[in-house]
Each structure stands twice: as structure tokens, then as C-alpha cells.
Design a protein around this motif. Structure first.
Motif, PDB file in Angstrom:
ATOM      1  N   TYR A  72       0.826  -1.209   0.000  1.00 35.66           N
ATOM      2  CA  TYR A  72       0.000   0.000   0.000  1.00 35.66           C
ATOM      3  C   TYR A  72       0.858   1.257   0.000  1.00 35.66           C
ATOM      4  N   PHE A  73       1.952   1.243   0.764  1.00 33.92           N
ATOM      5  CA  PHE A  73       2.833   2.413   0.790  1.00 33.92           C
ATOM      6  C   PHE A  73       3.567   2.575  -0.540  1.00 33.92           C
ATOM      7  N   ALA A  74       3.885   1.484  -1.200  1.00 32.55           N
ATOM      8  CA  ALA A  74       4.577   1.563  -2.484  1.00 32.55           C
ATOM      9  C   ALA A  74       3.622   1.916  -3.619  1.00 32.55           C
ATOM     10  N   ALA A  75       2.399   1.417  -3.543  1.00 31.58           N
ATOM     11  CA  ALA A  75       1.412   1.644  -4.610  1.00 31.58           C
ATOM     12  C   ALA A  75       0.088   2.070  -3.979  1.00 31.58           C
ATOM     13  N   ILE A  81      -8.653   0.530  -5.465  1.00 31.12           N
ATOM     14  CA  ILE A  81      -9.329  -0.595  -6.117  1.00 31.12           C
ATOM     15  C   ILE A  81      -9.789  -1.656  -5.129  1.00 31.12           C
ATOM     16  N   GLY A  82      -9.427  -1.504  -3.871  1.00 34.62           N
ATOM     17  CA  GLY A  82      -9.887  -2.451  -2.867  1.00 34.62           C
ATOM     18  C   GLY A  82      -8.825  -3.385  -2.345  1.00 34.62           C
ATOM     19  N   GLY A  83      -7.581  -3.131  -2.657  1.00 34.20           N
ATOM     20  CA  GLY A  83      -6.470  -3.891  -2.097  1.00 34.20           C
ATOM     21  C   GLY A  83      -6.515  -5.371  -2.388  1.00 34.20           C
ATOM     22  N   PRO A  84      -6.346  -6.199  -1.354  1.00 34.31           N
ATOM     23  CA  PRO A  84      -6.249  -7.638  -1.593  1.00 34.31           C
ATOM     24  C   PRO A  84      -7.564  -8.269  -2.044  1.00 34.31           C
ATOM     25  N   LEU A  90      -7.191  -5.712 -12.094  1.00 34.16           N
ATOM     26  CA  LEU A  90      -7.090  -4.296 -11.748  1.00 34.16           C
ATOM     27  C   LEU A  90      -5.777  -3.948 -11.056  1.00 34.16           C
ATOM     28  N   LYS A  91      -5.123  -4.927 -10.477  1.00 37.83           N
ATOM     29  CA  LYS A  91      -3.906  -4.635  -9.707  1.00 37.83           C
ATOM     30  C   LYS A  91      -2.781  -4.064 -10.557  1.00 37.83           C
ATOM     31  N   PRO A  92      -2.495  -4.584 -11.755  1.00 32.96           N
ATOM     32  CA  PRO A  92      -1.445  -3.947 -12.572  1.00 32.96           C
ATOM     33  C   PRO A  92      -1.794  -2.503 -12.956  1.00 32.96           C
ATOM     34  N   SER A  98       0.013   4.175  -9.687  1.00 32.36           N
ATOM     35  CA  SER A  98       0.870   4.597  -8.578  1.00 32.36           C
ATOM     36  C   SER A  98       2.250   5.010  -9.082  1.00 32.36           C
ATOM     37  N   ALA A  99       2.771   4.277 -10.063  1.00 29.52           N
ATOM     38  CA  ALA A  99       4.076   4.643 -10.634  1.00 29.52           C
ATOM     39  C   ALA A  99       4.006   6.024 -11.271  1.00 29.52           C
ATOM     40  N   LEU A 100       2.922   6.305 -11.976  1.00 30.10           N
ATOM     41  CA  LEU A 100       2.756   7.638 -12.555  1.00 30.10           C
ATOM     42  C   LEU A 100       2.650   8.705 -11.473  1.00 30.10           C
ATOM     43  N   MET A 101       1.974   8.377 -10.381  1.00 29.63           N
ATOM     44  CA  MET A 101       1.861   9.326  -9.277  1.00 29.63           C
ATOM     45  C   MET A 101       3.227   9.622  -8.678  1.00 29.63           C
ATOM     46  N   TRP A 102       4.054   8.578  -8.497  1.00 29.13           N
ATOM     47  CA  TRP A 102       5.398   8.788  -7.936  1.00 29.13           C
ATOM     48  C   TRP A 102       6.275   9.574  -8.904  1.00 29.13           C
TER      49      TRP A 102
END
Length: 158
Positions: A72-75, A81-84, A90-92, A98-102
């Protein structure tokens, strides 16, 4: 032919670039602006790798809790999307978002750091650290709200 004196050509003129003297302030600012967004991926990448290793390492409860929290902290988009509990397809997308956000956080940190004409990498990391902790506080708040909303069953689901 000009009557004004011109400086003599020296062998050190090879260090000039179209962006100024190599190692000069403009050259250094440009390096921070180019490489800063990509260097911003280091911290979340290391946290995400640690979470992945923890999830793959063992079946213990601490491994699942640490691995999920680190992911969660990394992405942070995984929370959206609801995590686990989310669909695997949807996870990729969440990781990519998240990569775009970082990258955007690194871009903002680089731009803020290079407002100073004599910017250093320390300035970049100072601005980026504030953004990093701001995002991580948001992740902690989202986890606290989800924990209060779902209750103790949230830990059983992880």
C-alpha cells in the motif's frame, strides 16, 4: 573582422554545452529536472520489493500484514481498487497509476528544488521527502478509515 577583443580559444572550451558550462548551475538544474522523477521511484520501489519478498517469504501473519502494508505504501492506488480483495486484472493498473503518481511527485520535487538557481540534490530530496510523507500519511489515514469501517474483520481478510 571585429575590432573588439575576443577571448582566446582554449582547450577547456570543449566543456561547454548548449545548456551552459558542464557542472555549472544550469547544467546541474537540468540534471535534477531530468533524473529527479526517475530517482523518486527508488523509495517506493524498495518498499514494494520488501513487501513482495515478505509476502513470498512465509505464511506467517506478520509476513502478510507487513507485505500488504508495504504494498500500500509503495502503490497507494491499490487502496482505491480495494487492495487484496480486488480483481486480479485491476492490480497492474493500480500499480501503473501509482508509478505515474510517484513520477509526478518526483517531477514536482525537481521543479520546486530547481527554483533555486544553485539547487542541489539535497534540495530535491528535501522536497521529495515532504511529498513522500504526505502521501504516506494519506495511506495511513485511508487504512485507519477502512479498519474502522470494516472493523477487525479487515485483518482476517489480509
Amino acid at each position: 573582422m571585429s575590432l573588439s577583443p575576443s577571448p582566446p580559444q582554449s582547450p577547456s572550451s570543449a566543456t561547454n554545452t548548449e545548456y551552459g558550462l558542464t557542472g555549472g548551475p544550469r547544467w546541474y538544474q537540468r540534471r535534477i529536472r531530468i533524473f529527479g522523477p526517475f530517482l523518486a521511484m527508488i523509495v517506493p520501489g524498495l518498499v514494494g520489493a520488501a513487501g513482495y519478498v515478505a509476502l513470498q517469504m512465509s505464511e506467517a501473519a506478520w509476513s502478510g500484514t507487513f507485505g500488504t502494508a508495504a504494498s500500500y505504501f509503495a502503490a497507494p492506488a491499490l487502496l482505491a481498487i480495494g487492495g487484496p480483495l480486488a480483481e486480479a486484472g485491476l492490480k497492474p493498473l493500480a500499480i501503473g497509476a501509482s508509478a505515474l503518481m510517484w513520477l509526478f511527485a518526483g517531477l514536482l520535487a525537481a521543479r520546486r528544488a530547481t527554483r533555486n538557481p544553485f539547487a542541489t540534490w539535497g534540495d530535491f530530496w528535501r522536497h521529495y521527502t515532504w511529498m513522500l510523507f504526505g502521501i504516506w500519511v494519506g495511506v495511513m489515514m485511508a487504512l485507519a478509515i477502512a479498519s474502522a469501517w470494516i472493523g477487525p474483520e479487515l485483518l482476517d481478510l489480509i
